[in-house]
Design an enzyme around this catalytic site. Structure first.
Site, PDB file in Angstrom:
ATOM      1  N   ARG A  14       3.198  -3.226   1.763  1.00 54.31           N
ATOM      2  CA  ARG A  14       2.947  -3.814   0.434  1.00 54.31           C
ATOM      3  C   ARG A  14       3.456  -5.256   0.308  1.00 54.31           C
ATOM      4  O   ARG A  14       3.913  -5.678  -0.746  1.00 54.31           O
ATOM      5  CB  ARG A  14       3.622  -2.967  -0.661  1.00 54.31           C
ATOM      6  CG  ARG A  14       2.957  -1.661  -0.912  1.00 54.31           C
ATOM      7  CD  ARG A  14       1.495  -1.839  -1.325  1.00 54.31           C
ATOM      8  NE  ARG A  14       0.883  -0.545  -1.567  1.00 54.31           N
ATOM      9  CZ  ARG A  14       0.411   0.238  -0.604  1.00 54.31           C
ATOM     10  NH1 ARG A  14       0.442  -0.153   0.654  1.00 54.31           N
ATOM     11  NH2 ARG A  14      -0.128   1.402  -0.899  1.00 54.31           N
ATOM     12  N   CYS A  26       0.200   2.153  -8.743  1.00 55.09           N
ATOM     13  CA  CYS A  26       1.576   2.618  -8.565  1.00 55.09           C
ATOM     14  C   CYS A  26       2.533   1.556  -9.089  1.00 55.09           C
ATOM     15  O   CYS A  26       2.394   0.372  -8.802  1.00 55.09           O
ATOM     16  CB  CYS A  26       1.851   2.885  -7.093  1.00 55.09           C
ATOM     17  SG  CYS A  26       1.112   4.428  -6.538  1.00 55.09           S
ATOM     18  N   GLU A  66       6.686  -2.308  -7.688  1.00 60.53           N
ATOM     19  CA  GLU A  66       5.542  -2.815  -6.915  1.00 60.53           C
ATOM     20  C   GLU A  66       4.719  -3.764  -7.781  1.00 60.53           C
ATOM     21  O   GLU A  66       4.211  -4.772  -7.320  1.00 60.53           O
ATOM     22  CB  GLU A  66       4.665  -1.653  -6.428  1.00 60.53           C
ATOM     23  CG  GLU A  66       3.544  -2.155  -5.537  1.00 60.53           C
ATOM     24  CD  GLU A  66       2.399  -1.191  -5.371  1.00 60.53           C
ATOM     25  OE1 GLU A  66       1.362  -1.414  -6.017  1.00 60.53           O
ATOM     26  OE2 GLU A  66       2.539  -0.233  -4.601  1.00 60.53           O
TER      27      GLU A  66
END
Ligand code: EPU
Length: 287
Positions: free
Chosen positions: A165, A213, A283
């Site tokens: 990520r 998310c 995130e």
């Protein structure tokens, strides 16, 4: 959206007081005082030269929570959306829709992106954060990334320290990417894409407004599972709710404010820390 005009003395599209809830998948967020849409890297450079405050760069607005009070300058890369195909190589602009790119490559018998179905991002946003899922991540198929480093430059994959990520591009603006794919039978790619999409629909609240998310997985653990184990699924603050389907999604059940989402994020972090001594890291980006 208010009418767009040209930025002072140029042909670049620019709007004022543009409500950002219209430009985010969360459907939340106050206005951008200036909302600028360059159509080329040269226009983007011209815009950056004229600004006297750092801009926020917007792709599809799929991974951001914009505060209720709004922000100063937003640069949307939506018009930088060229696409060209040369055999198994696909060059695409940052503003191109990533879901459209996935479908386009599948329909044209090019394998490599079919398992990345259902990621609601722009190509630039997906590259910047190395978006991915259970079956892989975008850098698996990247040959090079175009970034603005003073000038537009093409950086080969081998020079990019990408990780989970994280596109490893150090905040540089992504202008586009070059994907290296493989010829394959479109029907088998279509089938694989549908399988992954069905799985996602069964495990994620994809029909509700959200930013995907909220937290990174504290690997090897799963943020969604930790949140579920704290009994937080369905917890609400105003219009914001921890999804009953997947614990790592906060959904906007209608009219949620950014303040409500932030409060819910704090509650989730506190409870997970108290129960498991794990600090969840965001995130999503907060503007
Ligand atoms: N789980 C639970 N409860 C939950 C959610 C998950 O017990 O509420 C369990 C699942 O049963 C599974 C494990 O946790 O055993 C992992 O869950 P899942 O497969 O749903 O994947 P994830 O790790 O939660 C990641 C990405 C998603 C991506 C999915 C599927 C992160 C933070 N999330 O989720 O990406 O869609 O894999 O490929 O890496 C995003 O980045 O915005 C995102 C949604």
């Amino acid at each position: 959206m208010p009418a767009l005009a040209h930025l002072r003395g140029s042909g670049i599209w620019c709007g004022t007081d543009v409500p950002l809830y219209q430009h985010t998948t969360f459907r939340i967020g106050g206005p951008a005082r200036m909302f600028i849409m360059p159509a080329t890297p040269e226009e983007l450079q011209e815009v950056l030269r004229t600004l006297d405050e750092p801009p926020y760069i917007l792709g599809s607005g799929a991974n951001v929570l914009v505060r209720d009070e709004g922000v100063g300058v937003v640069i949307s890369l939506k018009l930088m959306n060229h696409l060209s195909v040369d055999g198994e190589r696909v060059e695409v602009g940052a503003g191109y829709s990533f879901p459209k790119l996935v479908s386009y490559t599948v329909e044209n018998g090019l394998a490599g992106l079919e398992t990345l179905v259902g990621i609601p991002a722009s190509v630039g946003g997906a590259i910047a954060m190395n978006a991915g899922g259970r079956f892989g991540e975008i850098f698996d198929a990247i040959e090079a990334v175009d970034v603005l480093d003073g000038e537009p430059v093409r950086v080969p994959r081998s020079d990019i320290p990408f990780s989970y990520r994280n596109g490893g591009l150090n905040g540089k603006i992504v202008l586009g990417g070059v994907f290296r794919l493989k010829h394959a039978d479109p029907e088998s790619l279509r089938r694989r894409m549908r399988e992954v999409a069905d799985l996602k629909h069964a495990t994620q609240p994809l029909r509700m407004p959200s930013a995907g998310c909220v937290f990174k997985n504290p690997r090897p653990l799963s943020a969604g599972k930790l949140i579920e184990d704290c009994g937080l699924k369905g917890r609400r603050v105003g219009g914001a709710m921890v999804s009953p389907v997947h614990g790592n999604f906060i959904v906007n059940t209608g009219g949620a404010t950014a303040a409500e989402v932030l409060k819910l994020i704090d509650i989730v972090r506190d409870e997970v820390f108290r129960a498991f001594r794990v600090e969840l890291e965001l995130e999503i980006k907060i503007w």
